[in-house]
Every structure is written in C-alpha cells, then in structure tokens.
Enzyme design. Structure first.
Site, PDB file in Angstrom:
ATOM      1  N   SER A 196      46.317  84.604  88.058  1.00  0.00           N
ATOM      2  CA  SER A 196      47.433  84.043  88.819  1.00  0.00           C
ATOM      3  C   SER A 196      47.723  84.901  90.035  1.00  0.00           C
ATOM      4  O   SER A 196      47.619  86.124  89.984  1.00  0.00           O
ATOM      5  CB  SER A 196      48.699  83.933  87.969  1.00  0.00           C
ATOM      6  OG  SER A 196      49.756  83.441  88.793  1.00  0.00           O
TER       7      SER A 196
ATOM      8  N   LYS B 176      48.272  81.141  80.463  1.00  0.00           N
ATOM      9  CA  LYS B 176      48.289  80.852  81.913  1.00  0.00           C
ATOM     10  C   LYS B 176      48.817  79.440  82.177  1.00  0.00           C
ATOM     11  O   LYS B 176      49.548  79.200  83.140  1.00  0.00           O
ATOM     12  CB  LYS B 176      46.883  81.014  82.498  1.00  0.00           C
ATOM     13  CG  LYS B 176      46.741  80.534  83.952  1.00  0.00           C
ATOM     14  CD  LYS B 176      47.655  81.318  84.876  1.00  0.00           C
ATOM     15  CE  LYS B 176      47.542  81.092  86.356  1.00  0.00           C
ATOM     16  NZ  LYS B 176      47.235  79.853  86.937  1.00  0.00           N
TER      17      LYS B 176
ATOM     18  N   HIS C 233      52.430  79.660  81.962  1.00  0.00           N
ATOM     19  CA  HIS C 233      52.883  80.309  83.210  1.00  0.00           C
ATOM     20  C   HIS C 233      53.055  79.243  84.292  1.00  0.00           C
ATOM     21  O   HIS C 233      54.051  79.198  85.005  1.00  0.00           O
ATOM     22  CB  HIS C 233      51.857  81.363  83.656  1.00  0.00           C
ATOM     23  CG  HIS C 233      52.003  81.800  85.084  1.00  0.00           C
ATOM     24  ND1 HIS C 233      51.586  81.019  86.160  1.00  0.00           N
ATOM     25  CD2 HIS C 233      52.544  82.920  85.633  1.00  0.00           C
ATOM     26  CE1 HIS C 233      51.867  81.642  87.296  1.00  0.00           C
ATOM     27  NE2 HIS C 233      52.440  82.796  87.003  1.00  0.00           N
ATOM     28  N   ASN C 234      52.067  78.368  84.404  1.00  0.00           N
ATOM     29  CA  ASN C 234      52.140  77.342  85.441  1.00  0.00           C
ATOM     30  C   ASN C 234      53.237  76.318  85.148  1.00  0.00           C
ATOM     31  O   ASN C 234      53.891  75.827  86.069  1.00  0.00           O
ATOM     32  CB  ASN C 234      50.789  76.651  85.599  1.00  0.00           C
ATOM     33  CG  ASN C 234      49.830  77.478  86.436  1.00  0.00           C
ATOM     34  OD1 ASN C 234      49.948  78.701  86.475  1.00  0.00           O
ATOM     35  ND2 ASN C 234      48.894  76.839  87.088  1.00  0.00           N
TER      36      ASN C 234
ATOM     37  N   GLU D 151      56.206  77.911  86.234  1.00  0.00           N
ATOM     38  CA  GLU D 151      56.142  77.896  87.713  1.00  0.00           C
ATOM     39  C   GLU D 151      56.645  76.542  88.249  1.00  0.00           C
ATOM     40  O   GLU D 151      57.449  76.502  89.189  1.00  0.00           O
ATOM     41  CB  GLU D 151      54.687  78.138  88.117  1.00  0.00           C
ATOM     42  CG  GLU D 151      54.353  78.008  89.585  1.00  0.00           C
ATOM     43  CD  GLU D 151      52.832  78.120  89.808  1.00  0.00           C
ATOM     44  OE1 GLU D 151      52.241  79.144  89.427  1.00  0.00           O
ATOM     45  OE2 GLU D 151      52.235  77.163  90.350  1.00  0.00           O
TER      46      GLU D 151
HETATM   47  C1  6PG Z   1      48.728  80.695  90.193  1.00  0.00           C
HETATM   48  C2  6PG Z   1      48.953  79.257  90.550  1.00  0.00           C
HETATM   49  C3  6PG Z   1      47.640  78.582  90.710  1.00  0.00           C
HETATM   50  C4  6PG Z   1      47.718  77.321  91.516  1.00  0.00           C
HETATM   51  C5  6PG Z   1      48.304  76.203  90.763  1.00  0.00           C
HETATM   52  C6  6PG Z   1      48.960  75.186  91.645  1.00  0.00           C
HETATM   53  O1  6PG Z   1      49.212  81.091  89.148  1.00  0.00           O
HETATM   54  O2  6PG Z   1      48.092  81.376  90.990  1.00  0.00           O
HETATM   55  O3  6PG Z   1      49.683  78.618  89.549  1.00  0.00           O
HETATM   56  O4  6PG Z   1      47.089  78.454  89.450  1.00  0.00           O
HETATM   57  O5  6PG Z   1      48.375  77.530  92.696  1.00  0.00           O
HETATM   58  O6  6PG Z   1      47.225  75.610  90.098  1.00  0.00           O
HETATM   59  O7  6PG Z   1      49.162  74.131  90.853  1.00  0.00           O
HETATM   60  P1  6PG Z   1      49.573  72.723  91.365  1.00  0.00           P
HETATM   61  O8  6PG Z   1      48.566  72.312  92.408  1.00  0.00           O
HETATM   62  O9  6PG Z   1      49.483  71.882  90.143  1.00  0.00           O
HETATM   63  O10 6PG Z   1      50.932  72.864  91.930  1.00  0.00           O
END
Ligand code: 6PG
Length: 506
Positions: free
Chosen positions: A138, A210, A213-214, A217
């Site tokens: 990430s 992870k 985590h997303n 996010e």
């Molecule tokens: C990270 C981000 C990375 C990516 C996402 C964006 O942790 O570095 O989360 O994995 O930017 O995949 O996801 P979306 O395109 O679904 O917003």
C-alpha cells in the site's frame, strides 16, 4: 549475462508504475535486480531512471528479454518479485516461470492487489514447483518508491528469507513518536525506525488484510467527501476555505494522509479555466474492486461493516450521473438545503462527526478481520497490523497509534468501541456527530457514511434491538423458531395457524 558479472540478488517481473518504483526502492536498498517485462520499453525506462538517479554506482537493474534469461541472471535460491495486474496475469507469469525452469526452493512474491482466495489457492497450487509468497503493498507510486506499508503472507520459511528485504524497502515509523519518517530522496533510503512490514500469516491472510485496508480506505475517503459536500453545498464554503479547515484539522487527531491530500486537491486550480479543480472533476467515482471485495466478505462472514459497504454504494450511486441529473429536477428535497448553525460552530461539529464516524469505520474493519481470522484459522496480530498502517499506506494517520495501543492492551478486544480510550472519545464527541447527521438529513444533503456509522454505533450500544419482532415475523411466516429471554432451553415455535396459537418446543 556478460562474463564476470555477478548474478542479481533478486528478479523482478513487471515494470509498470508500481513495479518500476518498487524495483528502484530495492536498488536504493542495495539489491541488484534482473528485470523483465513483456514490454521491453518499460524495462529500458526503469534502467534509464536508475542511471539518472544513481549515475555513479554500478548499474543496479539489468534488463532481461525472457523468463529464461531472468532466471539465469538471478542468484539461487531465487527471489522473484512479480508486479502485474491481479488475476490471470499472475498465473500466466507463474506458468511461464515453471516452463523456464524455476526451482522448488525459489520464491515468487506477488506484490499486486490479488484477491486473497486466489493467493491462498496459489500457495497450494504452486507448492512443489516453487514457493508462492505474497506481499500486499500500500502507498501508491510514491510509497512503492520510497517506502510502502507491506503485508506479507505465506510460507513462514519464505518469510525468514524475505524479511530483511521487505523490512528494508518498507516505510518506517519513528519509534518514539509513532509518526512516519518522511524522506523521499532517491539514493537515500530510510534505514532507521520501525519497519512497516510484519508477517501477517499464511493462506492469503496478507491480501485479506490489505483488502480490508482498502475497505477502510473507501470509508475514510467517503467520510471526508461527505464533510466536504456539507461544507460546499449546505454551508456555501469555497474549496479553498474547506482546504484551510482540513489543514487545521490535520494538526489534531484527524491528522492523516487522506486529509492532507484532500486539502491539496481542494486548493488546486484548474489550469485551463482558472476554477477550483474540484469543480471541474466529474462526480463519477471509479473503483477497482477491493472495496467491493471487503463489503462482500463482511456480508459473507456476518461482520457488520455498514460504513464500508455504504462507501462502496456511494461510489455506485455516483456513477448514475445522467439519472441523478434528471432526478434532481423531478424529486423534491426539503424547503431549505442550507444549514443555519454558525459556520464556526458547524465546522467544529463536522470535525467531531468525522472523528467519531472514522472510529466506527475502523472498528468495523478490525472486527471484520477478527471474525474472518476465526473463520479461516489465522492468528492475526491486530496491534501489529495497526502499526504497519502507521506509515507508507494510504490510510496512514496518527489515529493508528491508539488503535495499536488498544489491541496491545487487549488482543481479544471485541471492538475498538469497547476500548476505554475510544469509548471515552465517542462519548465526548457524539452529540456533535448526532447534530451533523440531523442537520444533513434536514438539509437533504446525503451523508450516508457518517449516518450509517452513527446507526452502527447506536445499534452496537443498544441492549434490546427490534430483532425480537423480526424473529416473531420469521416464526409467523416460516416457522423459523425463536429463543426466549427468560430461559435458555432451546428454540420455540408458535403454531400461528392454530386458533389456540400454542407454544411448542422446536
Ligand atoms: C493502496 C491503494 C491502492 C489503490 C487502490 C485504489 O493501498 O495503495 O489502496 O491499492 O490505489 O486499489 O482503489 P480504487 O481504484 O478501487 O479506488
């Protein structure tokens, strides 16, 4: 390989944006690389950047034009990083490596955003041919280059070999302050501090963590966006004014990368029109799938994560632009779509609402991981996971330290909300949170993530929920039975069709 040239420390397949930056990060940390990409131009670009950034050192990246050449140029037992799109490309690379003669002791490290079940299956599928290991990454492009948060999982033996490399290239946190060490200089890697890389477990658990985590996010981003929406459209604040508020918030408990970059975006002016860029960006959100996977997983394991799920729905709703434009002319909202509380007071309330809702979103994410860990037999260390996320990753924030402390105090904590620190925080700030939700509803401004978090909080703290009536309804139409509150002796059913409606033991 030219005569006399030593073998590269590691192999690297995939020189896209993430791959190239991870490769340069490895090089900065003293690892020589043999690199391959189906597009040889990408390998050449990485070599060129390496030469430009480290003109005085021996070339650190050597290009290979086939999988066989890559294997021949990498020291054994090999470590081969793979940075290709999630899904079939990972298996394609693995089968090519098998064809090219990879050894059973060699480690292939998937650094992509793979679905965790694919990673679990690959660990089993490739066992015997090579060791399939993964490290979720990430931090986007810049994180990859100067220090990402890493969530490695797979064979514990492979971890012993991978550990020094992953710890070296990861982000670092100052051991005393718990804050990220911010240094982004080619050729000057961060070697001090606590690494944001720790072994997560086996069976795809790193990619699961992870994924969550997303999901968090997604929720965190949506919460910030809802606050922005209220400020912009119910309080008539300009993007620059909102950026200023976010900058002030970034000095307190909301200090985070996402708040910081939101201020940057809001302050940016479109070069073509001179208008705030945010007013020029079309309001249709994209997504690659990890938030959706988190929402699906939460439903599958029965871990309530409404704020995360709501954030995924919010993106889906945003894409219905044409329909929304038509509906905006047809469907009435409230008479007033403004907020009457003074700006200063409302900004304070929004701060507290964001803080409380954020606590709930993280509580949901951690609880999801706890429930999934039980289901899949993973021994996850939640304090360690929170520590990994303190730097390098997209959700990095000062807020991760008290989360790490909470799980340190009690590794079995049922929810962050039950931790004395967080319980006290929500108690202190909840009235402003409630006020924001009420005002958003009255103003007709959607704040689904903020309000779903509040409903989650209120459900979580409610002793008697209306699930009693729900069980009655289920028993009525489907004889699905119910338990009694006055004794715990199994299930009961009322024979609703019988005029006497007798209670029977199921
Ligand atoms: C990270 C981000 C990375 C990516 C996402 C964006 O942790 O570095 O989360 O994995 O930017 O995949 O996801 P979306 O395109 O679904 O917003």
């Amino acid at each position: 390989m030219s005569e006399g040239q030593s073998l590269a420390n590691v192999g690297f397949i995939g020189m896209g944006v993430m791959g190239k930056n991870l490769a340069l990060n490895l090089a900065d940390n003293g690892y020589s690389l043999a690199a391959f990409d189906l597009d040889i131009g990408k390998v050449e670009a990485a070599i060129e950047q390496d030469r430009a950034e480290a003109p005085n050192s021996e070339p650190r990246i050597r290009g290979c034009s086939s999988y066989t050449e890559l294997l021949a140029n990498t020291a054994t037992p090999r470590i081969i990083f793979v940075s290709v799109p999630a899904g079939d490309p990972v298996d394609h690379v693995c089968s090519k490596l098998i064809d090219a003669g990879i050894g059973a002791d060699d480690i292939v490290v998937d650094t992509g955003n793979s679905l965790w079940t694919d990673t679990r299956d690959r660990e089993a599928k490739y066992s015997g041919s090579f060791i399939f290991f993964s490290t979720a990454v990430s931090g986007g492009e810049e994180g990859a280059r100067f220090g990402p948060a890493l969530m490695p999982s797979g064979d514990p033996y492979a971890w012993t070999r991978m550990r020094p490399i992953l710890e070296a290239i990861s982000a670092k946190v100052d051991a005393e302050t718990g804050l990220p060490i911010e240094r982004r200089e080619p050729g000057n890697p961060i070697t001090e501090g606590e690494p944001c890389a720790a072994y997560i477990g086996d069976s795809g658990s790193g990619h699961y963590v992870k994924m969550v985590h997303n999901g968090i996010e997604y929720a965190d981003m949506q919460l910030i966006c809802e606050v922005y929406h209220l400020m912009r459209h119910a309080m008539s604040m300009t993007p620059a004014e909102i950026a200023e508020v976010f900058r002030a918030w970034n000095k307190g408990p909301l200090h985070s990368y996402l708040i910081e970059i939101s201020a940057e975006v809001l302050d940016h002016v479109d070069q073509e029109t001179g208008k705030p860029l945010v007013d020029i960006i079309l309001d249709k959100a994209g997504q690659k799938g990890t938030g959706l996977w988190t929402a699906v997983s939460s439903l599958q394991v029965g871990a309530p994560a409404p704020t995360i799920t709501n954030a995924v729905f919010a993106r889906a709703l945003s894409t219905l632009k044409d329909v929304r434009v038509a509906a905006s002319k047809l469907l009435p909202g409230p008479a007033s779509n403004g907020i009457t509380t003074s700006r200063e007071e409302m900004v304070d309330q929004l701060h507290d609402a964001l803080y409380c809702a954020k606590i709930c979103a993280y509580a949901q994410g951690f609880q999801l991981m706890q429930i999934a860990a039980k289901e899949h037999g993973w021994d996850l260390n939640f304090s360690s996971i929170a520590k990994i996320w303190r730097a390098g990753c997209i959700i990095r924030a000062v807020f991760l330290q008290p989360i790490a402390d909470a799980f340190e105090r009690n590794p079995e904590l049922h929810s962050l909300l039950m931790d004395p620190f967080f319980a006290e925080q929500v108690g202190l700030y909840q009235s402003n949170w409630r006020s924001v939700v009420a005002q958003a509803v009255l103003a007709g401004i959607p704040a689904g993530a903020i309000s779903s978090a509040l409903a989650y909080y209120d459900s979580y703290r409610t002793e008697v929920l209306p699930a009693n009536l729900l069980q009655g309804q289920r028993d009525f139409f489907g004889a699905h039975t119910f338990e009694r509150v006055d004794r715990q002796d199994g299930k009961y059913h009322v024979k609703w069709a019988d005029p006497e409606r007798p209670l029977v033991k199921a």
